[in-house]
Design an enzyme around this catalytic site. Structure first.
Site, mmCIF file in Angstrom:
data_model
loop_
_atom_site.group_PDB
_atom_site.id
_atom_site.type_symbol
_atom_site.label_atom_id
_atom_site.label_comp_id
_atom_site.label_asym_id
_atom_site.label_seq_id
_atom_site.Cartn_x
_atom_site.Cartn_y
_atom_site.Cartn_z
ATOM 1 N N LYS A 146 35.854 0.537 41.206
ATOM 2 C CA LYS A 146 34.775 -0.016 40.379
ATOM 3 C C LYS A 146 35.331 -1.076 39.432
ATOM 4 O O LYS A 146 36.508 -1.036 39.071
ATOM 5 C CB LYS A 146 34.126 1.091 39.521
ATOM 6 C CG LYS A 146 33.878 2.395 40.262
ATOM 7 C CD LYS A 146 33.192 3.430 39.387
ATOM 8 C CE LYS A 146 33.201 4.788 40.057
ATOM 9 N NZ LYS A 146 34.495 5.482 39.958
ATOM 10 N N LEU A 179 39.104 0.912 35.492
ATOM 11 C CA LEU A 179 39.090 1.419 34.115
ATOM 12 C C LEU A 179 40.062 2.581 33.922
ATOM 13 O O LEU A 179 40.657 2.724 32.846
ATOM 14 C CB LEU A 179 37.662 1.882 33.782
ATOM 15 C CG LEU A 179 37.458 2.559 32.429
ATOM 16 C CD1 LEU A 179 37.591 1.539 31.294
ATOM 17 C CD2 LEU A 179 36.098 3.247 32.356
ATOM 18 N N TYR A 180 40.198 3.441 34.941
ATOM 19 C CA TYR A 180 40.949 4.689 34.760
ATOM 20 C C TYR A 180 42.420 4.395 34.510
ATOM 21 O O TYR A 180 43.116 3.819 35.357
ATOM 22 C CB TYR A 180 40.785 5.594 35.990
ATOM 23 C CG TYR A 180 39.356 5.888 36.381
ATOM 24 C CD1 TYR A 180 38.301 5.764 35.470
ATOM 25 C CD2 TYR A 180 39.041 6.304 37.668
ATOM 26 C CE1 TYR A 180 36.986 6.036 35.835
ATOM 27 C CE2 TYR A 180 37.732 6.589 38.046
ATOM 28 C CZ TYR A 180 36.712 6.437 37.128
ATOM 29 O OH TYR A 180 35.428 6.711 37.510
ATOM 30 N N ALA A 181 42.868 4.823 33.338
ATOM 31 C CA ALA A 181 44.241 4.536 32.897
ATOM 32 C C ALA A 181 44.531 3.037 33.041
ATOM 33 O O ALA A 181 45.656 2.631 33.334
ATOM 34 C CB ALA A 181 45.263 5.382 33.647
ATOM 35 N N LYS A 182 43.505 2.237 32.846
ATOM 36 C CA LYS A 182 43.594 0.767 32.890
ATOM 37 C C LYS A 182 44.416 0.261 34.081
ATOM 38 O O LYS A 182 45.334 -0.548 33.924
ATOM 39 C CB LYS A 182 44.164 0.234 31.578
ATOM 40 C CG LYS A 182 43.188 0.430 30.426
ATOM 41 C CD LYS A 182 43.598 -0.335 29.201
ATOM 42 C CE LYS A 182 42.534 -0.229 28.117
ATOM 43 N NZ LYS A 182 43.035 -0.474 26.774
#
Lengths: 222, 149
Positions: A86, A60-63
């Protein structure tokens, strides 16, 4: 720095871990940071130097860009790093690119390993509870990933207490590896994890890892 | 190890000052949900007092309190720059006093939602070991409040 076995597992981890939400700061994460590769490399070096062996990221982080930056920062230090990632939040409009399903987890792990530039990660979290998929499917696919050598252990994040217990019980009753850790939100401003999650984790042998201990910047007060 | 309090903080959210641009909260990040803004501001006041006493920073006090809470195995730190990274990790050297810890813990005490108030009151002895510390806190809070009706 103190080290402890993570939940009911043989994984030895430092009390502090380095999170990577601010790595890159692109693709919707501009509000979190604007970080270049050199700074990310410095952070990994400094953390290792201070005895931190745990590095946490997510697709998810910065896709995905945070995983790319963390991957470049690994350099020749892979053996000294315990790396977790994740999956679960949707990154595309594809209805199969979401949740704790076999199709999403199998495709997510391959993309994560490619972005990180590593053959395996140490710990793979389901990022949020998926009540639309049979728990058995999630437990099975995580155990398959362990057998394939893509992950060493798995965990969950942001589950309710009953969902945590259901997942754990289903795994152990079927002779499969249960989650060894849960990553949860807990700060002095927000202590609800004490109601169920913290004692449940302890009783089940699931390590309690705290995300955003400063309340997503809320408690970064002068 | 970097000495406590060296890191420059940037957030400065207090009752009298909004989050600043260039910080996650000041940039309009939607999370987290703050349930009780008054409690949050009172907590910030207390954390600032404790930090000043130790020549530390508020984030360092939070991290020192959190890592020693029962059943916490690991704390994931993040930083948007080198100064925050140094500041966060240096918190490992900060040792709060028992009084500091109980002040923070008491101010932010959780309300015992059902079935926890009932279990704390009536079946404490049969609780699982890992939850007794929390049930103790619920009993302490309940005993401190007037129940005269």
């Amino acid at each position: 720095m103190d080290y402890n076995l993570f939940g009911n597992s043989g994984l030895n981890i430092s009390k502090y871990a380095l999170g990577t939400i601010p790595f890159s700061g692109t693709k919707g994460f501009e509000k979190v940071s604007d970080m270049d590769q050199e700074t990310a490399n410095y952070m990994v070096d400094y953390a290792l130097d201070q005895g931190i062996n745990q590095f946490d990221t997510a697709n998810l982080y910065a896709k995905g860009d945070a995983e790319i930056v963390l991957g470049k920062a690994i350099r020749n230090k892979r053996h000294d790093m315990v790396i977790s990632s994740k999956t679960g939040f949707p990154l595309t409009d594809n209805p199969n690119d979401v949740g704790a399903t076999r199709i999403n987890i199998e495709s997510s792990i391959d993309a994560t390993l490619e972005r990180l530039g590593t053959d395996y990660i140490d710990l793979y979290y389901v990022h949020c509870w998926d009540g639309q998929v049979p728990v058995n499917e999630t437990v099975q696919v995580m155990n398959d990933l362990i057998k394939k050598g893509k992950i060493r252990y798995w965990g969950v994040s942001n589950y309710s207490g009953w969902a945590l217990a259901k997942t754990h019980t289903l795994a152990v009753e079927n002779n499969m590896m249960p989650p060894i850790a849960q990553q949860i939100y807990y700060t002095p401003e927000s202590r609800e994890a004490e109601y169920e999650l913290l004692p449940a984790g302890k009783e089940l042998g699931i390590a309690n890892s705290i995300w955003s201990p400063l309340g997503e910047g809320l408690l970064r007060v002068k | 190890m970097v000495p406590l309090g060296r890191g420059a903080t940037t957030g400065k959210i207090t009752r009298n000052k909004k989050a600043e641009p260039g910080t996650r909260q000041g940039n309009g990040w939607p999370e987290p949900y703050i349930k009780n803004l008054d409690l949050f501001y009172n907590l910030v006041d207390l954390l600032q007092d404790v930090a000043a006493k130790h020549k530390a920073t508020v984030p360092q006090v939070v991290l020192a309190w959190l890592r020693d809470r029962p059943n916490v195995d690991s704390v994931v730190l993040a930083a948007r720059n080198k100064e925050q990274l140094h500041e966060n990790i240096a918190s490992y050297n900060l040792k709060l006093t028992d009084e500091d810890i109980s002040q923070i813990t008491d101010l932010t005490a959780l309300e015992p939602i059902y079935p926890l108030w009932h279990r704390a009151m009536n079946s404490y002895d049969r609780a699982s070991n890992a939850e007794k510390v929390y049930l103790d806190a619920y009993n302490k809070l309940m005993n401190s409040k007037s129940q005269d009706i």
